[in-house]
Design an enzyme around this catalytic site. Sequence first.
Site, PDB file in Angstrom:
ATOM      1  N   LYS A 118     101.616  61.008  22.256  1.00  0.00           N
ATOM      2  CA  LYS A 118     101.967  61.277  23.654  1.00  0.00           C
ATOM      3  C   LYS A 118     103.145  60.398  24.045  1.00  0.00           C
ATOM      4  CE  LYS A 118     100.456  57.250  25.582  1.00  0.00           C
ATOM      5  NZ  LYS A 118     101.293  56.317  26.393  1.00  0.00           N
ATOM      6  N   ASP A 169      93.342  56.411  27.490  1.00  0.00           N
ATOM      7  CA  ASP A 169      94.184  57.571  27.197  1.00  0.00           C
ATOM      8  C   ASP A 169      93.421  58.711  26.522  1.00  0.00           C
ATOM      9  OD1 ASP A 169      96.456  56.466  28.304  1.00  0.00           O
ATOM     10  OD2 ASP A 169      97.232  55.697  26.395  1.00  0.00           O
TER      11      ASP A 169
END
Length: 283
Positions: free
Chosen positions: A10, A136
């Site tokens: 990401k 996350d």
Amino acid sequence: MGVLEKAPAKINLSLDVLGKRDDGYHEVEMIMTTIDLYDRIELESLANDTIHVSLASRYVPSDERNLAYKAAQVLKDHCNINNGVHIRMDKNIPVSAGLGGGSSDAAAVLRGLNRLWKLELPLEELAHIGSAIGSDVPFCVYNNTALVKGRGEKVFPLPKPPPCWVILAKPDIGVSTSKIFQLLNTEDVVHLRTEEIVNALIAKDFQKLCTYSANVLEKVTLERYPEVLELKKKMTGAGALGVLMSGSGPTIYGLVQQEKKGISIYNGLRGFCDEVYLVRMLG
């Protein structure tokens, strides 16, 4: 029979810290998306009640400290599973880089075991389970572009970014996320215009996205690690747009719309650091 899952990295299109929470975490407001750089996770059921992780990396533990191991254990406990699992990991995402590699591995294990063990849990439940593993992980369970709030457990889907190339460069250092957050003075933070980034994604406006993307952790990391600041200057000078640090660093990324320009910047940065990548957005 085994199950294969991709665990994409990401990047943060924005990262704002709104303050310190009573539970010790920071209240964040982030926009994240996935890129075409990923680890490969292979899962195979074991008859005995054990979790075994195998990978060829001297930087990543293979025991209960590994987030993929933790994900398997948490899911086993949540669903009262007595079977074990062998987790084979092919690591491609740089470690301690601000790219969410460990979180994405954990999310891939949750998705993969959901299929392997035929649990049929919705993604929302997997994301909730993942919030106990890392901040996350809920975002990584969905593997989309999203606005993320709270300490990472509130995930709101967004349109994927406009088509572009991403140049990533990581200097040969590791950065502790917890340390950077400890050093951050939340009273000095100049908060971002996150809604402008959301509008840019909705409008597929590449220039506006590059203009408003920002990361309030940059100041802390760049002051502590001058090589990261130098890398940002080099990428900006080479002509990349929206040049930003992902997460707590040290990876710096830049965006371009033309592949030829991306290749040129990629080649130029190869002489500055070893870990350089040219990839597409997924989101």
